[in-house]
Design a protein around this motif. Structure first.
Motif: not given
Length: 384
Positions: A13-21, A113-117, A276-284
């Motif tokens: 969970x994160x306290x950063x407010x969400x913004x609509x896209x 970590x893990x908490x991003x689009x 900052x945090x790291x983000x998991x790698x992409x796949x192929x």
């Protein structure tokens, strides 16, 4: 709606407010374009997972299963799912358009970590793969699919990829003389204008049954026809195959940084600097970082007006906070507010319209979403 615990447990969970896209229209347009590219054999599977029913409970006629009505589910329920708030965006540290666009800089990414689009897309895709192998229940698959449809839209909104000013929510501007903010402008006002100004000839059906079958008689049908006819079938026809492509390995953890830069980052962390945090790698196959990099670059190229950092609109000029405008305790009159930059102009909106920037992002999002869904469920269909 009650959350399935396995899905909620994936994220911090994160306290950063969400913004609509994109707003409702943008997400529905993306889902409608995706619908055009779904392999017919997987549509029943998708409908079963979604347990599809029309939004209008008074409807007596059977409604065809469609992705668009559930494309905004993740926004509608975000206040009940506060753990999901940070999954709608990603904030690279050191990123400051229009002067500097870093995705990310040396310090990595803001948030958890893990908490991003980016990770959100990979996580829900993985859950759906688990479902195709019989390793996840239907409730988990239902929520994962609705999140995936929504997150792919969020990924293609440039202001959801910048760490500055809450994605432009804090930057007030004018649009046709009315006050708004930069995020809201890209959230819906650009699309609303484009829908209003579509040439009348697009009110007629295109000679493409897959396109017309996906349309639902909405106010934006003509706009989608224009995107497909002028964009996908003509302007970007040579580019579309590349939209699906993923490199074999794409570093997403700290933006293609070397060993020495890693040492610098570790030193900053140990010395108390903000890290900052790291983000998991992409796949192929699913590579949101790879797809997002050129979208993020648009923040410096076209999205963020340079004037917002220059006088009289910015550039260090100090004005009073936007309060009630009353005198302060010493009886001094309030300082003037800064003027607001008008963006419904040929220099700004005109360039965006002429280059079809928004339309390309909507098309890319829809086609990539269809590619992921075909990848997931055609494999399942082949096994059954």
């Amino acid at each position: 709606m009650r959350l399935s615990r396995p899905l909620a447990a994936l994220f911090i969970s994160s306290s950063i407010p969400a913004a609509y896209a994109w707003g409702a229209a943008g997400h529905e347009i993306i889902a409608t374009i995706a619908q055009m590219y779904l392999h017919p054999s997987i549509v029943p599977t998708i409908c079963d997972i979604l347990d599809y029913s029309p939004d209008d409970a008074t409807t007596t006629q059977p409604q065809p299963c469609h992705l668009a009505p559930i494309s905004t589910w993740a926004d509608k329920f975000r206040f009940k799912m506060r753990w999901s708030s940070a999954l709608h965006y990603v904030g690279p540290l050191d990123d400051h358009p229009s002067q500097t666009c870093l995705f990310p800089g040396e310090r990595g990414w803001a948030g958890s970590r893990g908490g991003n689009v980016l990770d959100g897309i990979k996580n829900v895709t993985s859950l759906l793969e688990d479902w195709t192998r019989g390793e996840a229940n239907d409730g988990t698959a239902n929520e994962a699919l609705k999140f995936l449809i929504h997150f792919m839209g969020d990924l293609h909104m440039p202001l959801h990829l910048t760490g500055r000013d809450r994605g432009g929510n804090s930057d007030k501007v004018l649009w046709s003389g009315r006050q708004t903010n930069l995020h809201s402008l890209w959230d819906g006002l650009l699309i609303a204008k484009a829908i209003r100004t579509v040439p009348r000839n697009y009110s007629r059906p295109l000679p493409y049954p897959d396109v017309e079958h996906a349309l639902r008689g909405t106010i934006y049908d003509s706009y989608i026809r224009r995107i497909m006819w002028e964009g996908v079938f003509q302007k970007w026809s040579d580019q579309v195959p590349e939209w699906f492509s993923c490199p074999e390995a794409t570093p997403a953890s700290a933006g293609e940084i070397g060993i020495w830069q890693q040492v610098v980052m570790n030193w900053k962390r140990l010395s108390g600097g903000k890290q900052g945090v790291e983000i998991g790698p992409d796949t192929d196959v699913v590579c949101p970082y790879h797809w997002a990099k050129p979208i993020h670059a648009l923040n410096c190229d076209v999205v963020w007006p340079k004037e917002l950092d220059e006088p009289p609109y910015g550039g260090g000029i100090k004005f009073a906070d936007e309060d009630d405008g009353e005198e302060d305790a010493a009886g001094r009159p309030p300082k003037p507010h800064p003027p607001l930059l008008e963006l419904d102009t040929p220099k700004y909106a005109g360039v965006i319209e002429d280059t079809m920037v928004v339309e390309k992002l909507l098309a890319q999002s829809g086609i990539r979403l269809a590619g992921i869904l075909n990848y997931l469920f055609l494999k399942d269909a082949a096994r059954s």
